[in-house]
Design an enzyme around this catalytic site. Structure first.
Site, PDB file in Angstrom:
ATOM      1  N   ASN A   9       0.882  -1.162   0.000  1.00  0.00           N
ATOM      2  CA  ASN A   9       0.000   0.000   0.000  1.00  0.00           C
ATOM      3  C   ASN A   9       0.923   1.215   0.000  1.00  0.00           C
ATOM      4  O   ASN A   9       1.430   1.618   1.046  1.00  0.00           O
ATOM      5  CB  ASN A   9      -0.876  -0.069   1.263  1.00  0.00           C
ATOM      6  CG  ASN A   9      -1.821   1.096   1.379  1.00  0.00           C
ATOM      7  OD1 ASN A   9      -1.734   2.056   0.625  1.00  0.00           O
ATOM      8  ND2 ASN A   9      -2.710   1.014   2.347  1.00  0.00           N
ATOM      9  N   ARG A  91      -2.592  -1.909  -3.433  1.00  0.00           N
ATOM     10  CA  ARG A  91      -3.745  -1.032  -3.325  1.00  0.00           C
ATOM     11  C   ARG A  91      -3.606   0.021  -4.429  1.00  0.00           C
ATOM     12  O   ARG A  91      -2.571   0.691  -4.526  1.00  0.00           O
ATOM     13  CB  ARG A  91      -3.752  -0.337  -1.965  1.00  0.00           C
ATOM     14  CG  ARG A  91      -4.847   0.676  -1.861  1.00  0.00           C
ATOM     15  CD  ARG A  91      -4.730   1.459  -0.578  1.00  0.00           C
ATOM     16  NE  ARG A  91      -5.836   2.389  -0.439  1.00  0.00           N
ATOM     17  CZ  ARG A  91      -5.799   3.453   0.347  1.00  0.00           C
ATOM     18  NH1 ARG A  91      -4.722   3.712   1.064  1.00  0.00           N
ATOM     19  NH2 ARG A  91      -6.828   4.247   0.430  1.00  0.00           N
ATOM     20  N   HIS A 179     -11.720   4.033  -0.193  1.00  0.00           N
ATOM     21  CA  HIS A 179     -11.536   3.166   0.990  1.00  0.00           C
ATOM     22  C   HIS A 179     -12.262   1.831   0.824  1.00  0.00           C
ATOM     23  O   HIS A 179     -12.627   1.185   1.794  1.00  0.00           O
ATOM     24  CB  HIS A 179     -12.023   3.865   2.289  1.00  0.00           C
ATOM     25  CG  HIS A 179     -11.159   5.006   2.704  1.00  0.00           C
ATOM     26  ND1 HIS A 179     -11.660   6.205   3.137  1.00  0.00           N
ATOM     27  CD2 HIS A 179      -9.815   5.126   2.755  1.00  0.00           C
ATOM     28  CE1 HIS A 179     -10.669   7.035   3.431  1.00  0.00           C
ATOM     29  NE2 HIS A 179      -9.535   6.394   3.204  1.00  0.00           N
ATOM     30  N   ARG A 239      -7.062  17.296   4.378  1.00  0.00           N
ATOM     31  CA  ARG A 239      -8.004  17.567   3.269  1.00  0.00           C
ATOM     32  C   ARG A 239      -9.269  18.229   3.810  1.00  0.00           C
ATOM     33  O   ARG A 239      -9.738  17.887   4.896  1.00  0.00           O
ATOM     34  CB  ARG A 239      -8.370  16.261   2.563  1.00  0.00           C
ATOM     35  CG  ARG A 239      -7.279  15.744   1.657  1.00  0.00           C
ATOM     36  CD  ARG A 239      -7.603  14.371   1.122  1.00  0.00           C
ATOM     37  NE  ARG A 239      -6.825  13.346   1.787  1.00  0.00           N
ATOM     38  CZ  ARG A 239      -7.017  12.042   1.663  1.00  0.00           C
ATOM     39  NH1 ARG A 239      -7.972  11.594   0.876  1.00  0.00           N
ATOM     40  NH2 ARG A 239      -6.264  11.178   2.318  1.00  0.00           N
ATOM     41  N   GLU A 377      -6.596  -3.832   5.266  1.00  0.00           N
ATOM     42  CA  GLU A 377      -6.611  -3.720   3.802  1.00  0.00           C
ATOM     43  C   GLU A 377      -5.579  -4.656   3.181  1.00  0.00           C
ATOM     44  O   GLU A 377      -5.791  -5.190   2.092  1.00  0.00           O
ATOM     45  CB  GLU A 377      -6.315  -2.267   3.401  1.00  0.00           C
ATOM     46  CG  GLU A 377      -7.475  -1.328   3.742  1.00  0.00           C
ATOM     47  CD  GLU A 377      -7.040   0.100   4.001  1.00  0.00           C
ATOM     48  OE1 GLU A 377      -6.248   0.311   4.954  1.00  0.00           O
ATOM     49  OE2 GLU A 377      -7.472   1.007   3.293  1.00  0.00           O
TER      50      GLU A 377
END
Ligand code: ADP
Length: 400
Positions: A9, A91, A179, A239, A377
């Site tokens: 990732n 990912r 996500h 963000r 993940e």
């Protein structure tokens, strides 16, 4: 020889990695870690599944993704006793409308994925650098791209549209959602842990440096807070999340800011960092005595709860709530602040269980079951990689 898979990732300032053996029962985690602070004395720590630290290392500033991956492989491959790495799963944040399942990587795929970089400038270029670096380092190794957008692909068409002329939607200017690997993993875990709630109306809150919510109905994404890019929705570490597009026009037309300046402001200088003026890190904000730090935390919780109201309308109610990722799994105060704002739904927190990061943190009389489920993940990427390898080998693969 045991056959193994690596999950990668790769982000702008960090690379997370995990090694899994391909056991008959599925991927078996062996070791994993993270290279952090890329661009600022990169540091790596690798831990064994039993918790032992296997290695720690720091590199000079100028070491970037490719050099770091080269060193990691050089280090790792020498130590993989009795193991052969048969595939690497990555990912990849954006698969557009075209890639709704994990894909084996080839040059054509990479060329298309390059075109999605402007849609996820903080992530996609770094995802693709990792794939290209591995292709250079180990040209014969099978690589698989696993997309964060894929989990959201089949949700109702209404929740994918912006209210702009139709032809833009047909060109791909639509809400994608992100996500997805985390939501897919959480959805599968919830089926194992609590099949009744998993069949109902569930909000999953992935609250890390990047943060989003997903409304999941019977295991399927029906709505999500992120949109065309991973900038939309909740307030995040740096963000801004959802913002009146008129503000963006104002920055450009009235304040004379360039596109690059606006992008930097909205992606890297806003969110918790921008509002607090202290840090993008939730733990640092909690420890700060500066009033703006507390206001940033409260705003984060309020924005999350407000967005939950929208998702509940999409779901038609709420049976379950899952917190995950760095803040969701660990920060009991933020969870409590969000849940307090959802008390009108009948949601009641068990304060002791919440303080302990227990797996169920709702009170017995709560109308909504609230859980904390650590995301994984990397495991989801390994599962997808094994599945794609199985297809590629056309039944002749020797994965067990
Ligand atoms: P990323 O999106 O980069 O994967 P993470 O999921 O690691 O981010 O989440 C990072 C956030 O989680 C930071 O705001 C950090 O402060 C918070 N966090 C991580 N660990 C803890 C902890 N033990 N207690 C409170 N907050 C934590």
């Amino acid at each position: 020889m045991t056959q193994s898979i690596i999950s990668l990732n790769s982000g702008s300032s960090s690379i997370k990695f995990a090694l899994f053996d391909c056991d008959a029962a599925g991927p078996n985690f062996v070791a994993g870690g993270k290279i952090e602070r890329i661009g600022n004395d990169p540091h790596m720590r690798i831990k064994h599944a039993d918790g032992r630290v296997l290695a720690e290392r720091t590199w000079p500033n100028h070491y970037r993704h490719r050099d770091l991956l080269a060193d990691l492989f050089d280090w790792g491959l020498k130590r993989l006793e009795q193991r052969t790495v048969v595939g690497i799963g990555h990912r990849v944040v954006h698969g557009g409308t075209r890639f709704v399942k994990p894909q084996r990587v080839d040059d054509n795929l990479l060329n298309v994925l390059d075109t999605f970089c402007p849609l996820a400038p903080l992530h996609q270029p770094h995802n693709l650098i990792a794939i290209r670096s591995i292709a250079e380092l180990c040209p014969d190794l099978l690589q698989v791209a696993c997309f964060d957008t894929a989990f959201h692909h089949d949700r109702p068409a209404l929740s994918t549209r912006f209210a702009i002329p139709r032809h833009f939607h047909d060109q791909g200017i639509r809400k994608y959602g992100f996500h997805g690997l985390s939501y897919e993993y959480i959805t599968q875990r919830l089926i194992e842990l609590d099949p009744i709630t998993a069949r109902g109306r569930v909000i999953v809150a992935h609250l890390g440096n990047g943060a989003s919510l997903c409304g999941v109905l019977n295991g399927q994404s029906v709505d999500t807070s992120m949109g065309f890019t991973a900038l939309d929705g909740l307030m995040m570490g740096t963000r801004c999340g959802a913002i009146d597009p008129g503000v963006v026009l104002h920055f450009q037309t009235q304040l004379g800011m360039s596109v690059a300046e606006v992008e930097d402001l909205l992606y890297r200088q806003s969110g918790l960092l921008g509002v607090s003026g202290v840090s993008s890190d939730m733990r640092a904000l909690s420890e700060s005595q500066i009033p703006a730090a507390d206001e940033a935390i409260e705003m984060f919780a309020w924005r999350a709860a407000r967005e939950c109201g929208g998702l509940m309308a999409s779901l038609g109610g709420l049976d379950g709530f899952v917190f995950t990722a760095g803040i969701g799994e660990n920060h009991s105060d933020v969870r409590a602040r969000i849940c307090r704002r959802l008390a009108w739904t009948g949601l009641r927190l068990d304060d002791t269980a919440n303080a302990q990061n227990a797996s169920v943190i709702s009170a017995p009389d709560s109308a909504v079951v609230v859980r904390v489920i650590p995301t994984d993940e990397e495991r989801m990427i390994a599962l997808h990689t094994i599945a794609v390898m199985g297809q590629d080998y056309d039944g002749q693969g020797d994965l067990d």
